[in-house]
Write an enzyme that holds these catalytic residues in place. Structure first.
Site, mmCIF file in Angstrom:
data_model
loop_
_atom_site.group_PDB
_atom_site.id
_atom_site.type_symbol
_atom_site.label_atom_id
_atom_site.label_comp_id
_atom_site.label_asym_id
_atom_site.label_seq_id
_atom_site.Cartn_x
_atom_site.Cartn_y
_atom_site.Cartn_z
ATOM 1 N N GLU A 1 -12.371 0.178 -9.899
ATOM 2 C CA GLU A 1 -11.968 -0.779 -10.937
ATOM 3 C C GLU A 1 -12.924 -0.836 -12.126
ATOM 4 O OE1 GLU A 1 -9.828 -1.528 -7.320
ATOM 5 O OE2 GLU A 1 -11.987 -1.461 -7.680
ATOM 6 N N ASP B 1 -4.691 -9.715 -8.334
ATOM 7 C CA ASP B 1 -5.013 -8.852 -9.463
ATOM 8 C C ASP B 1 -3.855 -8.036 -10.025
ATOM 9 O OD1 ASP B 1 -4.937 -7.421 -7.101
ATOM 10 O OD2 ASP B 1 -6.940 -6.586 -7.268
ATOM 11 N N GLU C 1 0.825 -1.210 0.000
ATOM 12 C CA GLU C 1 0.000 0.000 0.000
ATOM 13 C C GLU C 1 0.858 1.258 0.000
ATOM 14 O OE1 GLU C 1 -3.847 -1.924 0.090
ATOM 15 O OE2 GLU C 1 -3.111 0.047 -0.449
ATOM 16 N N GLU D 1 -19.594 -5.501 -3.643
ATOM 17 C CA GLU D 1 -18.186 -5.859 -3.481
ATOM 18 C C GLU D 1 -17.899 -7.259 -4.011
ATOM 19 O OE1 GLU D 1 -14.217 -5.161 -1.730
ATOM 20 O OE2 GLU D 1 -15.838 -3.915 -2.464
#
Length: 727
Positions: free
Chosen positions: A632, A424, A278, A542
Site C-alpha cells: 500500500e 479501505d 479474496e 503493520e
C-alpha cells in the site's frame, strides 16, 4: 420342544437385526436436508496469517427436514465480521487475530455424501449459462470428488429488470498523468538500473514459486515448501500473470497460462467455503487483467477469459439471495447449496469491493447479469446513506447487516469508521469504478466526494513529530454511539493498509478536479514514507498509534506530552520517588549499602523503554511489528509520481525498495518478517501472492517509464490488476 422354539426366536431376531442394518445403511446413504440450525460461515480472519485449516464437513446423517420448507442458509445466526479484515487482510489493532494452521499439501478427501437430485433445468458448464442460474455441486466422474454445476436460481432477477452495463461514448475525464518531458541520459540510466534490479526480484520470486510451489497458492520462501490459504487454485500463479507480462517476462507468462491457468479447475476445491472477496480481487481480477494486458480479444490467450467466466459462474451463486446481497463466505458443497441462501453480517470492504471485477467481466462478455449484481450493492449503499443510517454521513460503519430488505449497521450500540482494515477498498473502488465506466455512471462521483469530505472532517490528523522537514497526515479510526459530536472515541492509528489512501486522494483529485485533495494526497503518502524511515529496519510496522497535533496545523514536538503518553503511571512514579527521598535520601548520600535501590523516575522509565524498543519520537505504541510484504505504501508513492511528475518520489520509493529487500530477501524469494523494530527482522517463511501481484509490480511501474500502464488508459483494482479503460 422349548429349545427348538428358542432356536426359532434366535433365527427371527437375527433376521430382524440384518433388516435393521440394511435399512440403516440406506438411510445413511440417502440425501438429507440440513436442519435450520447450522454453523454459519466462519468470520473473516487475518489473511496475512495462515487461514487454511481443513473445513469440517457436515454430517450427512443429520435428520431431514419435516416441514417441507427449504432451509435458508446463514439466516438464523449470521456471522459477525472480524474487527478488521479487508484488502489483503487486516489485523485489528486492539485484538490479535487467531492463527490457524493450513493444510500444507492438500490430499483429495473422499466423500460418501451423494449429490442432491439434479433439477430438470440443469445447464452444462461448457454451454452458455442462463442469467438465472445458481451454483450447486454435482458429482464428477471421480468417486472421490464433488464438482460444481449450475442450477436454476431461487431468487432470479427477471430479464426485464437486469441492469445493463453502461455503454456509449465515455464522458470527458481530465488527464490524470503528468506531462512527462524527455529525461536526460543520466536520469534514464539511473532509472533503468533500478528497473533492472526490480525485474531481477520479480524473476527470482517467480522462478522459485514455479520450482517449489507450482499450482499451489503460496510459496514458503525459506523452507521451499508451499501452503494453500485460499481454495488451492494457484493464487500466486493467477495473481502474478499481469506482472509477468508487464515486466517483459513473456515466456514465463506463456508457460503460466498454458501449463497453469488452463489446468485450474474452478469447479472443485478442497476448501469447504470460498472467500468471495479474496477470490474476486486475486483470481477473477488477475485473470481479467492478464487477458487485457496480453491483447484482449485480439490477443492469443482467450483461455484467460474462458477461465474468468468459469470462475465467475461459480461465484455468481453468492448473489442468489432474497435481497441479492452476496454471501461472502460461500459454502459450495451440495448439503449447503441445495438450500436457499441469505446474506448475513459483512465487512463493508468485502461487500463493496466486487464492483470493478464484475463490471469488467460484463464489459468483456456482454453479459449484463454480472454488472446487475454489483449495481444492486452500490444502490444499497446509496440508500444506506440516504436513509441516514451512518453516524458519520459519507462513511460506512465497519460492519453491516446485509440480511434484510436494506443494509443496516451490524450493531445498534456503536459504529466504527476508518480507512483501514475492513473498510479501505470499499472507498477505493468509488473513483475507480467511475473511471472503468467511462464516467457514464455519476453516482460513484458523489460516493467518492462524500467520502473525502467526511474523512477530512472526522478522520484526518497531523502527527506530532520532531522532524520539521516532513509535512505529514494520517487517517484515524473513530467509534461513536451515534452522537459523534459528544461521544467520539478516537484511535490515532497508523496502519500499513491505510497507506493506499494517498493514491485514492490523488486519483480522485485529478478525476473530479479537486486540487486541494492532491495536496492532502502528498501529505498522506509522505506519512507512510516517513514511517518507513523511522524504524531500525527501514520498514513501516503493520499497525501503530501516534501522538496527534491539536489540529491539522503544524505543531512543535512536545517531549513531555509524548513521555506522558508512554507512561500512564507518572503520578505513581513521582510519589515513589518522593517517598524514597524522604525516607532514604540523606542516608543514601552517606553511602550506606543497606539503602534500597532508588525507584525509577518517570523520565528514567520512559527513556529506558524508548531505548529498549527503538520507539521513534511521535509513536505512542507499535501494535503490530510485522511487515508481510504489503504494497500500500509504494502504491501511493507510484500514484504520486505518475500524477505530479516529481522525481523525488522515485528516490523515496528506492529507499523503501532497498530496505525491503535487505530485510526480507532469502535464497528463494522475499519473506514476511515479524519485527521491523530491529535492524535485522526475524523471518516468517511466508510470501503472500500480493508480493508479486502488487508490491513488486508497483516498484517496477515506478521505474518502467510513464507509458507503461498509463493512468489515462488503465485503472487498477485493489490487487493492482490493470483493467483497460473504455475509449
Amino acid at each position: 420342544m422349548l429349545r427348538r422354539r428358542y432356536k426359532g426366536y434366535i433365527i427371527v431376531a437375527f433376521f430382524l437385526l440384518c433388516l435393521v442394518y440394511i435399512l440403516q445403511r440406506s438411510w445413511d446413504a440417502a440425501p438429507t436436508r440440513l436442519p435450520d440450525a447450522r454453523t454459519p460461515p466462519k468470520s473473516p480472519v487475518h489473511q496475512g496469517l495462515d487461514t487454511t485449516a481443513p473445513q469440517q464437513q457436515a454430517d450427512s446423517r443429520l435428520p431431514a427436514q419435516d416441514n417441507g420448507q427449504k432451509p435458508i442458509l446463514g439466516a438464523e445466526k449470521p456471522p459477525v465480521a472480524a474487527e478488521s479484515v479487508s484488502k489483503k487482510g487486516a489485523s485489528s489493532p486492539t485484538q490479535k487475530p487467531k492463527v490457524v494452521t493450513p493444510a500444507e499439501s492438500p490430499v483429495p478427501k473422499s466423500s460418501t455424501n451423494p449429490a442432491p437430485k439434479v433439477k430438470e433445468t440443469t445447464a452444462d458448464l461448457s454451454s452458455e449459462t442462463p442469467a438465472t442460474t445458481k451454483s450447486v455441486a454435482a458429482p464428477s466422474s471421480s468417486k472421490t470428488r464433488i464438482h460444481w454445476r449450475s442450477f436454476t436460481q431461487d431468487f432470479p432477477v427477471p430479464t426485464e429488470s437486469v441492469v445493463p452495463v453502461p455503454t456509449g461514448k465515455p464522458k470527458p475525464i481530465p488527464q490524470i498523468q503528468y506531462n512527462f518531458k524527455v529525461e536526460s541520459a543520466a536520469d534514464k540510466a539511473k532509472r533503468e538500473a533500478r528497473l533492472s534490479k526490480v525485474k531481477a526480484s520479480i524473476s527470482k520470486s517467480w522462478n522459485s514459486y514455479r520450482k517449489h510451489a507450482w499450482m499451489h497458492d503460496e510459496l514458503r520462501p525459506i523452507s521451499g515448501s508451499f501452503k494453500d490459504p485460499f481454495c488451492g487454485w494457484a493464487a500466486t500463479l493467477v495473481d502474478s500473470l499481469d506482472t509477468l507480462w508487464i515486466a517483459g517476462l513473456k515466456d514465463e507468462f506463456d508457460d503460466a497460462v498454458k501449463n497453469g491457468v488452463a489446468k485450474i479447475d474452478f469447479t472443485f476445491s478442497e476448501k469447504g467455503d470460498i472467500p468471495v472477496f479474496e477470490t474476486t480481487i486475486r483470481y477473477l481480477g488477475g485473470l481479467l487483467s492478464a487477458f487485457d494486458v496480453s491483447g484482449g480479444h485480439k490477443g492469443e490467450y482467450s483461455v484467460l477469459l474462458d477461465k474468468a467466466v468459469e470462475l465467475a459462474e461459480v461465484l455468481f451463486g453468492v448473489f442468489d439471495t432474497p435481497n441479492r446481497m452476496p454471501v461472502l463466505y460461500y459454502r459450495w458443497q451440495p448439503q449447503y447449496v441445495s438450500g436457499e441462501h441469505k446474506a448475513g453480517f459483512v465487512g463493508v470492504a468485502e461487500l463493496a469491493t466486487l464492483s470493478m471485477e464484475f463490471t469488467r467481466l460484463a464489459q468483456l462478455t456482454k453479459e449484463d447479469k454480472y454488472y446487475d449484481a454489483i449495481d444492486r450493492i452500490t444502490n444499497a449503499l446509496i440508500k444506506f446513506q440516504a436513509d441516514g443510517k451512518a453516524a458519520i454521513p459519507g462513511l460506512f460503519p465497519e460492519n453491516l447487516d446485509a440480511s434484510g430488505e436494506s443494509l443496516v449497521p451490524s450493531s445498534s450500540y456503536s459504529q466504527s469508521f476508518s480507512m483501514g482494515g475492513s473498510q479501505d477498498s470499499a472507498y477505493e473502488y468509488f473513483p475507480k469504478e467511475y473511471l472503468l465506466l467511462g464516467g457514464l455512471e455519476p453516482k460513484y462521483k458523489k460516493l467518492h466526494e462524500d467520502t473525502i469530505d467526511a474523512v477530512d472532517e472526522w478522520l484526518m490528523y497531523r502527527p506530532m513529530i520532531n522532524d520539521t522537514e516532513w509535512d505529514l497526515y494520517f487517517s484515524a479510526k473513530i467509534r461513536t454511539q451515534g452522537d459523534p459530536g459528544h461521544d467520539l472515541d478516537v484511535e490515532y492509528e497508523s496502519t500499513h493498509l491505510t497507506c493506499f489512501i494517498g493514491g485514492m486522494y490523488g486519483l480522485g483529485a485529478k478525476i473530479f478536479d479537486r486540487p486541494k485533495d492532491l495536496e492532502t494526497a502528498k501529505r498522506l503518502t509522505d506519512g507512510c514514507v516517513w514511517a518507513y524511515h523511522k524504524t531500525p529496519s527501514g520498514l513501516m510496522p503493520e499497525a501503530s498509534l501516534m501522538m496527534p497535533c491539536p489540529s491539522l496545523e503544524r505543531c512543535e514536538f512536545d517531549r513531555t506530552k509524548w513521555y506522558e503518553s508512554l507512561d500512564s503511571s507518572k503520578s505513581y512514579r513521582d510519589q515513589q520517588i518522593s517517598e524514597w527521598e524522604l525516607q532514604y535520601g540523606s542516608v543514601a548520600k552517606s553511602g550506606d549499602s543497606s539503602v534500597p535501590e532508588r525507584p525509577q523516575s518517570h523520565e528514567e522509565y520512559v527513556h529506558d523503554y524508548v531505548t529498549a524498543t527503538g520507539l521513534p519520537a511521535g509513536f505512542s505504541r507499535v501494535l503490530y511489528k510485522s511487515y508481510i510484504l504489503r504494497p500500500e505504501a509504494i502504491e501511493s508513492v507510484w500514484y504520486m509520481y505518475r500524477i505530479t511528475g516529481d522525481p523525488t518520489w522515485m528516490d523515496k520509493g528506492w529507499a523503501m525498495y532497498e530496505a525491503t529487500i535487505a530485510a526480507t530477501d532469502t535464497d528463494l524469494a522475499s519473506t514476511a518478517v515479524s519485527d521491523v523494530m530491529v535492524k535485522k527482522p526475524p523471518m516468517d517463511d511466508s510470501m503472500e501472492s500480493f508480493w508479486l501481484a502488487e508490491t513488486l509490480k508497483y516498484y517496477y511501474l515506478l521505474y518502467a517509464g510513464p507509458d507503461v500502464i498509463s493512468l489515462d488508459e488503465w485503472v487498477l483494482n485493489t490487487e493492482a490488476h490493470p483493467f483497460r479503460r473504455p475509449t
